[in-house]
Design a protein around this motif. Sequence first.
Motif, short mmCIF file in Angstrom:
data_model
loop_
_atom_site.label_atom_id
_atom_site.label_comp_id
_atom_site.label_asym_id
_atom_site.label_seq_id
_atom_site.Cartn_x
_atom_site.Cartn_y
_atom_site.Cartn_z
N ASN A 265 -11.39 48.30 -31.55
CA ASN A 265 -11.38 49.13 -32.76
C ASN A 265 -11.74 48.31 -34.00
O ASN A 265 -11.09 48.41 -35.05
N LEU A 266 -12.82 47.52 -33.88
CA LEU A 266 -13.24 46.65 -34.99
C LEU A 266 -14.68 46.92 -35.41
O LEU A 266 -15.36 46.03 -35.91
N THR A 267 -15.15 48.15 -35.21
CA THR A 267 -16.55 48.47 -35.54
C THR A 267 -16.69 49.27 -36.83
O THR A 267 -17.75 49.82 -37.11
N SER A 268 -15.63 49.37 -37.62
CA SER A 268 -15.66 50.21 -38.83
C SER A 268 -15.71 49.39 -40.11
O SER A 268 -15.26 49.86 -41.16
N GLY A 269 -16.24 48.19 -40.05
CA GLY A 269 -16.39 47.40 -41.26
C GLY A 269 -15.14 46.67 -41.72
O GLY A 269 -15.01 46.33 -42.90
N GLN A 270 -14.19 46.42 -40.81
CA GLN A 270 -12.98 45.69 -41.18
C GLN A 270 -13.32 44.26 -41.60
O GLN A 270 -14.30 43.68 -41.13
N PRO A 271 -12.51 43.66 -42.48
CA PRO A 271 -12.77 42.28 -42.90
C PRO A 271 -12.54 41.28 -41.77
O PRO A 271 -11.91 41.60 -40.75
N LEU A 272 -13.05 40.08 -41.97
CA LEU A 272 -12.92 39.03 -40.96
C LEU A 272 -11.46 38.73 -40.64
O LEU A 272 -11.10 38.51 -39.48
N SER A 273 -10.60 38.75 -41.66
CA SER A 273 -9.18 38.46 -41.41
C SER A 273 -8.55 39.49 -40.47
O SER A 273 -7.74 39.15 -39.61
N THR A 274 -8.96 40.74 -40.62
CA THR A 274 -8.44 41.79 -39.73
C THR A 274 -8.96 41.60 -38.31
O THR A 274 -8.20 41.75 -37.34
N ALA A 275 -10.27 41.28 -38.17
CA ALA A 275 -10.82 41.02 -36.84
C ALA A 275 -10.11 39.85 -36.17
O ALA A 275 -9.74 39.92 -34.99
N THR A 325 -19.29 37.56 -46.14
CA THR A 325 -20.47 38.14 -45.49
C THR A 325 -20.14 38.95 -44.23
O THR A 325 -20.99 39.70 -43.74
N TRP A 326 -18.93 38.81 -43.71
CA TRP A 326 -18.55 39.53 -42.49
C TRP A 326 -18.74 41.04 -42.60
O TRP A 326 -19.24 41.68 -41.66
N PRO A 327 -18.38 41.70 -43.73
CA PRO A 327 -18.56 43.15 -43.82
C PRO A 327 -20.01 43.61 -43.72
O PRO A 327 -20.26 44.82 -43.55
N THR A 328 -20.98 42.71 -43.84
CA THR A 328 -22.38 43.11 -43.71
C THR A 328 -22.79 43.32 -42.26
O THR A 328 -23.86 43.87 -41.99
N ILE A 329 -21.95 42.89 -41.30
CA ILE A 329 -22.26 43.07 -39.89
C ILE A 329 -21.92 44.50 -39.47
O ILE A 329 -20.82 44.99 -39.73
N GLN A 330 -22.88 45.18 -38.85
CA GLN A 330 -22.63 46.51 -38.28
C GLN A 330 -22.70 46.40 -36.75
O GLN A 330 -23.71 45.95 -36.22
#
Length: 397
Positions: A265-275, A325-330
């Motif tokens: 459940n990490l495909t919705s633009g969560q920040p790197l810290s959340t991932a 830059t992590w939020p730029t990954i889709q």
Amino acid sequence: MALLGASGVAGLTALILLLVEAASVLLPADLKFGIVFDAGSSHTSLFLYQWPADKENGTGVVSQALACQVEGPGISSYASDPAQAGESLQGCLEEALVLIPEAQRRKTPTFLGATAGMRLLRQKNSSQARDIFAAVTQVLGRSPVDFWGAELLAGQDEGAFGWITVNYGLGMLVKYSFTGEWIRPPEETLVGALDMGGASTQITFVPGGPISDKSTQADFRLYGSDYSVYTHSYLCFGRDQMLSRLLIGLVQAFSNFYYTFHFLNLTSGQPLSTANATIWEFCQRSWKLVEASYPGQDRWLRDYCASGLYILTLLRDGYGFSEETWPTIQFRKQADGIDIGWTLGYMLNLTGMIPAEAPAQWRAQSHSIWVATVVFLVLTLVTVLGAASVQLFWVQD
């Protein structure tokens, strides 16, 4: 005689309407088709594409008509039985042929591209790799299509074609405007592409400056525009290969970035810290708790911790994505209904080699003129029948 004269006038009027008021219009272009087999390390997929024959600025506007996963493992797994590698493709090929008009089949370019699984096999045993390619060529060569060959796709090509697929699917290469025209979006909107298969991983993007190492450069001309991208493939750094080195057996080769992070459940633009926190929390659960939380997913469940940590490490420490830059990954499986991978990019590039066909012309009329023509034709028929009946009456009398 009066009735015959009236019929002549009505018929002449209808003829004039047909000839004078008709206008030339362009009929919709015929469809062309293309088939691409993606022979990955652990499975093979067939993709059927179609595009209007007139093309747009030298390149087809391609859509996906069919995606079919071949039963069984990847073709590199048939090293001891090469003939079976070719026969395994028959089922999906038959599905594709059903969708292609019989008159078009001999004109349908068909290509098989093998990726990292066959690259590894060729390194280990080149004769076995040759036998598999020969078996595949024999089966596809005798099928009713225009077979273009079965080849080992270079890692750089896999990455570059994947980049084309992603940007095409997102409407970054060509877009249909509200004014009814195809336009080229600004180059600043282009996105980079990351791909992870079973045996390799690729990264491709448009760099901010010149590419010093020309072996990592790929050039394309699509829709009348030139593109130059940086692309690099890392063999043996795919998910399966990584897990194999950890002594975990795995036989999946999808777009592993998406499937692993979708599970977590990490495909919705969560920040790197959340991932980072989500992956570590999952990995620290007891196995009994994991099994109880995800019933029916035993097949891949044991691998998500290792693959999640690997993807996190690759993106953060390998490719240098930071908290900013992590939020730029889709993380996506499809773009605009198109499966993300190298096959559509290959087909788009291929359409540039296929001559465009001019759309057929036809004579057409406005609705009101068409109605008037029909009325005069009916009047002509009525008067002719009336004159014939009167003449018959006089003859019988």
